[in-house]
Enzyme design. Structure first.
Site: not given
Ligand code: MIC
Ligand code: SF4
Length: 657
Positions: A64-65, A119, A379, A547, A549
């Site tokens: 999706d990203h 996520d 965000r 995030s 990440r």
């Protein structure tokens, strides 16, 4: 003493530890979720653990990203994820099927279950009464392999909801209100649990908007009870058998209680450039807007988009506004296509984007320089939109659509009077149109044996961290301020496609601090690394917000960063640092932060000894001018991971006895 709902879900999942706030606990994880931007690394690490097949009840891999597809990187990643999912027993939600959190809520979430996702907005699942937690990809890989998830047993903040939202006031305004109270910092070690008579007046998608953006508070997760609303949502998804009622005991004791009267709320916005910079729309109304987007995992449900379409029916968007709509899932998009709402949106002048993260993670639709962009996202960190001097305001779909019509920031409550539109009350469908054909089921073990995992040339297996030195000779590479987000550390946007190639991606670590004509952070780090000097980052409060990440730890590790000295560090990022063998250190006296500057050479004598059994380290300037104390605040397991050289080695070591 009555139990909180958080406690009731934690108890049956507890594998180690006691449910005492602050103590380290280990939880059994029922479900995992990964997405393509974090998932490639997570799966590469999962593969190198040698477990083979996932050992959870359910694991889903979403795409999706990374969807723009400029160059081969994105599609290489998708093919890898698709084949590795089939091989390892994981469901694969294909590109175009929707945003992970929205699809997970619709098709897989289950009240009372635990969900670990790579996520930070995984807590969206809390809208269904599940305990859904965001973590780094390596932690999720370990959970996929059947390992428990370790965390600090959280304190529980009860948010008592009373009343009912007025017309044009949205779930988004509830969480914006809470952000104005709790802010984005200082909430590590807490969870938020909603209760009270107002809860029943919120639908599951509204609850999910609220729990989604709980991530911006920095709490471990947020959760709603599971009740009649939950049952109805699951029934409409043809999953009523997944329903079970769940709530806190009537006399549950919370560590803190905040009360919000839904009927007293008004439309609000998070102003540039932090989700806690909250003002009412009345305060900022009238500013010209150049761009508006409705979408993201926060606000792209069927009801959000139907409300938007109904308001725009037979109307046109303001000529000075670019307007985009990104439906949260293919299910939502299909419904809008079937009932004519999509045609209304198109007729109004809206640009229909694909069902994906899109502009939320800087994949296009960047605003013009210095102009106001209203987004229903979660965000608005400076530059995240892809425009350096952006002015992003986070608002509800109601405020967004009102402003679409006027071209100015507009309180949606003024719409009836200004354009003669009444509030469209959108009913949740009794049945959604279910089509799971873009979700691939995993192959069984025998069939999976013949699957060839496709690892394109742009996919590079990440290096394991080097062990820590007995004494750390380091240099401060960067001194930064408060609220440094993982977007500052590891930009997404046009660099997002480099997620599966650490050496390439590492070039842009702390890119926002690089100055033209001077060596970049990456160049300076690598130069030190080649001399055997460890890189050190000095930071203020709430370092690593945002995030999940893990590249924000993995890439600095690759560049030779060995320690972060900060006033405070956010939960997920701190865990990622430890997982990749970077030592997180907190200033014992925050005033010592002021005494340090970039270029300082620092020594931590007997670092390994301290990690072994001490609460603190002494850090001295190599020129002998001063020394100060840093707190380690490590659990026994954190210490073992750092001593082993990171989580991957630690996990492998455990597997081999
Ligand atoms: C985000 O919203 O920042 C992301 C992109 O979804 C991240 C994950 C990532 O960086 O891949 C998140 O929130 O964890
Ligand atoms: Fe995607 Fe944005 Fe949600 Fe992150 S916050 S998962 S980028 S939609």
């Amino acid at each position: 003493m009555g139990k909180t709902l958080v406690c009731k879900i934690l108890e049956p999942h507890l594998v180690e530890g006691r449910l005492t706030p602050g103590e380290e606990i280990a939880l059994r994880i029922d479900q995992t979720l990964t997405q393509d931007a974090t998932g490639t690394t997570a799966f590469l690490l999962f593969e190198s653990m040698g477990v083979g097949r996932v050992r959870t009840d359910l694991s889903v891999s979403y795409v999706d990203h990374n969807m723009a597809g400029f160059g081969p990187e994105n599609h290489n990643d998708h093919l890898y994820l698709q084949t590795v999912a089939a091989k390892s027993g994981v469901y694969h939600s294909r590109a175009g099927n929707g945003i992970c959190h929205q699809v997970h809520l619709e098709r897989f979430g289950k009240p009372g279950a635990t969900l670990l996702g790579s996520d930070s907005h995984t807590p969206t699942g809390g809208g269904l009464g599940m305990l859904a937690i965001g973590a780094g990809g390596l932690d999720v890989a370990v959970a996929m392999g059947g390992g428990p998830f370790y965390l600090q047993c959280p304190k529980v903040c009860g948010v008592k909801l009373t009343g009912k939202l007025n017309d044009w006031v949205a779930a988004k305004d509830v969480i914006l209100k809470l952000l104005s109270i709790l802010t984005t910092k200082g909430n590590v070690g807490w969870t938020v649990e909603y209760f009270g008579p107002g809860v029943k007046n919120l639908t599951v998608p509204q609850r999910a908007t609220i729990t989604n953006m709980g991530a911006e508070l920095g709490v471990t997760t947020s959760v709603f009870p599971s009740d009649e609303q939950t049952r109805r949502f699951l029934a409409a998804q043809k999953r009523e058998t997944d329903y079970q009622p769940l709530a806190a005991d009537k006399n549950a004791v919370y560590d803190r209680v905040i009360e919000i009267d839904l009927s007293a709320l008004e439309p609000m916005a998070a102003c540039p450039s932090s989700p806690d910079n909250i003002k009412t729309i009345r305060e900022i109304a009238g500013q010209p807007v150049s761009q508006i987007a409705v979408g993201s995992c926060t606000n792209s449900s069927f009801t959000d988009l139907m409300m938007t379409a109904k308001v725009l029916k037979n109307r046109r968007i303001d000529p000075m506004v670019e307007f985009a709509v990104a439906p949260g899932s293919r299910e939502v998009l299909n419904l809008l296509a079937g009932n004519g709402a999509l045609a209304d949106l198109i007729a109004s002048g809206a640009r229909i984007l694909e069902s994906a993260c899109g502009p939320c993670i800087g994949q296009g639709f960047s605003p013009a320089d210095g102009t106001v962009s209203l987004r229903t996202f979660n965000r608005n960190f400076a530059g995240r939109s892809g425009t350096k001097n952006d002015q992003v305001y986070l608002v509800s779909p109601e405020t967004a659509v009102a402003s679409v019509l006027t071209g100015k920031i507009t309180d949606p409550r003024d719409l009836p009077q200004r354009v003669g539109v009444e509030y469209p009350r959108i009913k949740m469908p009794r049945e959604f149109v279910i089509d799971d054909s873009m979700i691939e089921r995993p192959l069984d073990e025998t069939a999976a044996q013949v699957v060839q995992v496709l690892r394109g040339r742009t996919i590079v297996v990440p290096e394991a961290p080097p062990g820590l030195p007995a004494t750390l000779n380091g240099q401060v590479l960067l001194k930064c301020g408060d609220k440094i987000t993982t977007d500052h550390i590891m930009p997404a946007g046009t660099y997002l496609k480099l997620r599966s190639n650490v050496p390439e991606y590492a070039r842009v670590v702390f890119n926002c601090f690089n100055e033209a004509g001077r060596p970049t952070f990456a160049e300076r780090s690598l130069a030190l690394k080649s001399q055997g000097i460890g890189g050190i980052v000095v930071a203020g409060e709430s370092y690593g917000q945002g995030s999940s990440r893990e590249h924000a730890a993995l890439c600095p590790m690759y560049l030779g960063v060995r320690a972060v000295l900060a006033k405070s560090i956010e939960r997920i990022h701190r865990a990622n640092l430890i997982n990749f063998c970077i030592v997180p250190v907190r200033f014992a006296d925050p005033a010592d932060y002021d005494r340090l500057q970039a270029g300082d050479e620092l020594v931590i004598d007997d670092l390994l000894g301290a990690i072994h059994d001490s609460e603190q380290v002494t850090i001295r300037k190599s020129d002998g001018s001063f020394e100060f104390t840093g707190r380690l605040e490590l659990s026994a397991r954190d210490r073992d991971i750092l001593l082993a050289g990171g989580l991957l080695r630690y996990t492998r070591g455990k597997a081999h006895g």
